[in-house]
Design a protein around this motif. Structure first.
Motif, PDB file in Angstrom:
ATOM      1  N   MET A   1       0.817  -1.218   0.000  1.00 11.76           N
ATOM      2  CA  MET A   1       0.000   0.000   0.000  1.00 11.76           C
ATOM      3  C   MET A   1       0.849   1.266   0.000  1.00 11.76           C
ATOM      4  O   MET A   1       0.499   2.270  -0.602  1.00 11.76           O
ATOM      5  CB  MET A   1      -0.913   0.006   1.240  1.00 11.76           C
ATOM      6  N   PHE A   2       1.977   1.226   0.707  1.00 10.67           N
ATOM      7  CA  PHE A   2       2.775   2.435   0.880  1.00 10.67           C
ATOM      8  C   PHE A   2       4.101   2.384   0.117  1.00 10.67           C
ATOM      9  O   PHE A   2       5.026   3.138   0.409  1.00 10.67           O
ATOM     10  CB  PHE A   2       3.045   2.669   2.374  1.00 10.67           C
ATOM     11  N   GLY A   3       4.184   1.499  -0.871  1.00 10.99           N
ATOM     12  CA  GLY A   3       5.444   1.297  -1.576  1.00 10.99           C
ATOM     13  C   GLY A   3       5.947   2.488  -2.342  1.00 10.99           C
ATOM     14  O   GLY A   3       7.156   2.650  -2.542  1.00 10.99           O
ATOM     15  N   ASN A   4       5.021   3.378  -2.798  1.00 13.58           N
ATOM     16  CA  ASN A   4       5.433   4.516  -3.616  1.00 13.58           C
ATOM     17  C   ASN A   4       5.449   5.842  -2.862  1.00 13.58           C
ATOM     18  O   ASN A   4       5.640   6.894  -3.462  1.00 13.58           O
ATOM     19  CB  ASN A   4       4.499   4.643  -4.827  1.00 13.58           C
ATOM     20  N   ILE A   5       5.236   5.784  -1.564  1.00  7.62           N
ATOM     21  CA  ILE A   5       5.157   7.013  -0.771  1.00  7.62           C
ATOM     22  C   ILE A   5       6.478   7.781  -0.792  1.00  7.62           C
ATOM     23  O   ILE A   5       7.559   7.200  -0.656  1.00  7.62           O
ATOM     24  CB  ILE A   5       4.765   6.689   0.687  1.00  7.62           C
ATOM     25  N   LYS A   6       6.369   9.108  -0.950  1.00  7.68           N
ATOM     26  CA  LYS A   6       7.558   9.973  -0.931  1.00  7.68           C
ATOM     27  C   LYS A   6       7.443  11.106   0.086  1.00  7.68           C
ATOM     28  O   LYS A   6       8.459  11.630   0.537  1.00  7.68           O
ATOM     29  CB  LYS A   6       7.783  10.554  -2.334  1.00  7.68           C
ATOM     30  N   THR A   7       6.217  11.487   0.418  1.00 11.52           N
ATOM     31  CA  THR A   7       5.985  12.601   1.346  1.00 11.52           C
ATOM     32  C   THR A   7       5.146  12.110   2.522  1.00 11.52           C
ATOM     33  O   THR A   7       4.126  11.459   2.324  1.00 11.52           O
ATOM     34  CB  THR A   7       5.241  13.758   0.642  1.00 11.52           C
ATOM     35  N   ILE A   8       5.591  12.428   3.746  1.00  6.34           N
ATOM     36  CA  ILE A   8       4.900  11.968   4.953  1.00  6.34           C
ATOM     37  C   ILE A   8       4.554  13.172   5.830  1.00  6.34           C
ATOM     38  O   ILE A   8       5.443  13.903   6.265  1.00  6.34           O
ATOM     39  CB  ILE A   8       5.766  10.982   5.762  1.00  6.34           C
ATOM     40  N   PHE A   9       3.250  13.357   6.081  1.00  5.69           N
ATOM     41  CA  PHE A   9       2.790  14.380   7.017  1.00  5.69           C
ATOM     42  C   PHE A   9       2.655  13.741   8.396  1.00  5.69           C
ATOM     43  O   PHE A   9       1.963  12.738   8.556  1.00  5.69           O
ATOM     44  CB  PHE A   9       1.408  14.916   6.597  1.00  5.69           C
ATOM     45  N   PHE A  10       3.304  14.334   9.379  1.00  9.35           N
ATOM     46  CA  PHE A  10       3.222  13.849  10.752  1.00  9.35           C
ATOM     47  C   PHE A  10       2.440  14.821  11.628  1.00  9.35           C
ATOM     48  O   PHE A  10       2.765  16.010  11.705  1.00  9.35           O
ATOM     49  CB  PHE A  10       4.627  13.715  11.374  1.00  9.35           C
ATOM     50  N   ASP A  11       1.432  14.317  12.309  1.00  7.35           N
ATOM     51  CA  ASP A  11       0.887  15.017  13.456  1.00  7.35           C
ATOM     52  C   ASP A  11       1.971  14.954  14.556  1.00  7.35           C
ATOM     53  O   ASP A  11       2.905  14.150  14.470  1.00  7.35           O
ATOM     54  CB  ASP A  11      -0.390  14.305  13.908  1.00  7.35           C
ATOM     55  N   TYR A  12       1.832  15.773  15.589  1.00  8.93           N
ATOM     56  CA  TYR A  12       2.842  15.783  16.649  1.00  8.93           C
ATOM     57  C   TYR A  12       2.307  15.237  17.972  1.00  8.93           C
ATOM     58  O   TYR A  12       2.710  14.162  18.423  1.00  8.93           O
ATOM     59  CB  TYR A  12       3.376  17.207  16.835  1.00  8.93           C
ATOM     60  N   ASP A  13       1.353  15.930  18.588  1.00  2.00           N
ATOM     61  CA  ASP A  13       0.833  15.499  19.891  1.00  2.00           C
ATOM     62  C   ASP A  13       0.025  14.213  19.756  1.00  2.00           C
ATOM     63  O   ASP A  13      -0.939  14.147  18.991  1.00  2.00           O
ATOM     64  CB  ASP A  13      -0.031  16.598  20.509  1.00  2.00           C
ATOM     65  N   GLY A  14       0.421  13.192  20.495  1.00  2.00           N
ATOM     66  CA  GLY A  14      -0.269  11.909  20.434  1.00  2.00           C
ATOM     67  C   GLY A  14       0.225  10.995  19.342  1.00  2.00           C
ATOM     68  O   GLY A  14      -0.171   9.834  19.275  1.00  2.00           O
TER      69      GLY A  14
END
Length: 217
Positions: A1-14
């Motif tokens: 499912m995530f084999g082509n991912i290049k950009t990752i958005f991270f939440d911070y708290d929790g």
């Protein structure tokens, strides 16, 4: 499912930060101010009850928590929370989840574009940046105060076109999942954070430990 991912958005708290450690005492201090000034009834708050508000912007939290509170009083209570959280940060009380830095380093070394997107204030973001050397990992660190506390999905929409379009959003609250769905971005729910099972049910994938990201990304 995530084999082509290049950009990752991270939440911070929790998601990366075990924020109840600094938010709970700040919330209780602000609530005591409301009690002392007869704006609220005295009661005890458990960490679990308080954790519900983690992930909300300050504006949205007060709108739902005490919508009839006078704006000046609400602003004073909000400032108490903010100031006390910063005091907790300055005193070294903040804790990231075990393995969080290792995960960020792993993903950075694999050439992912990492983006920090949080419903927090500018000074809080900057304190976290300094405490944990987060500039070593993130391309950009965005907080909702910079965007006048508009919903997270609108913030993501404004910034996403600067980065490779194969994306995933990782977070522990409905605001993170909503940001993914409304922007047609894959989502990974962190069930170890502060969101309920129901609010995370629409995520594409679920993890129980931040270190699991090193297995799927």
């Amino acid at each position: 499912m995530f084999g082509n991912i290049k950009t990752i958005f991270f939440d911070y708290d929790g998601t990366l930060h075990k924020s109840i450690k600094i938010y709970a005492p700040a919330f209780r201090k602000a609530y005591q101010y409301l009690v002392d000034n007869e704006f609220a009834k005295d009661r005890k708050w458990s960490d679990q009850e308080i954790s519900y508000w983690l992930g909300f912007s300050s504006k949205d939290m007060w709108k739902e928590f005490m919508p009839d509170l006078d704006e000046d009083v609400r602003n004073k209570a909000s400032k108490i929370i903010g100031k006390e959280m910063l005091n907790q940060l300055s005193d070294g009380k903040a804790q990231l989840y075990d393995g969080a830095i290792e995960v960020l380093k792993y993903l950075k070394d694999k050439k992912y574009k990492l983006l920090f997107v949080s419903n927090c204030g500018i000074y809080y973001r900057d304190m976290a940046r300094e405490l944990f050397n987060l500039d070593n990992y993130f391309e950009e660190m965005v907080c909702s105060e910079e965007y006048n506390y508009i919903p997270k999905h609108e913030i993501v929409k404004k910034i996403k076109d600067k980065y490779p379009s194969e994306m995933v959003i990782i977070g522990d609250r409905i605001q993170d999942i909503e940001a993914g769905i409304k922007n047609e971005i894959n989502t990974i729910a962190c069930n170890f954070g502060y969101g309920s099972k129901d609010e995370l049910s629409s995520a594409d994938y679920e993890i129980s430990n931040i270190a699991e990201l090193m297995k799927i990304l």
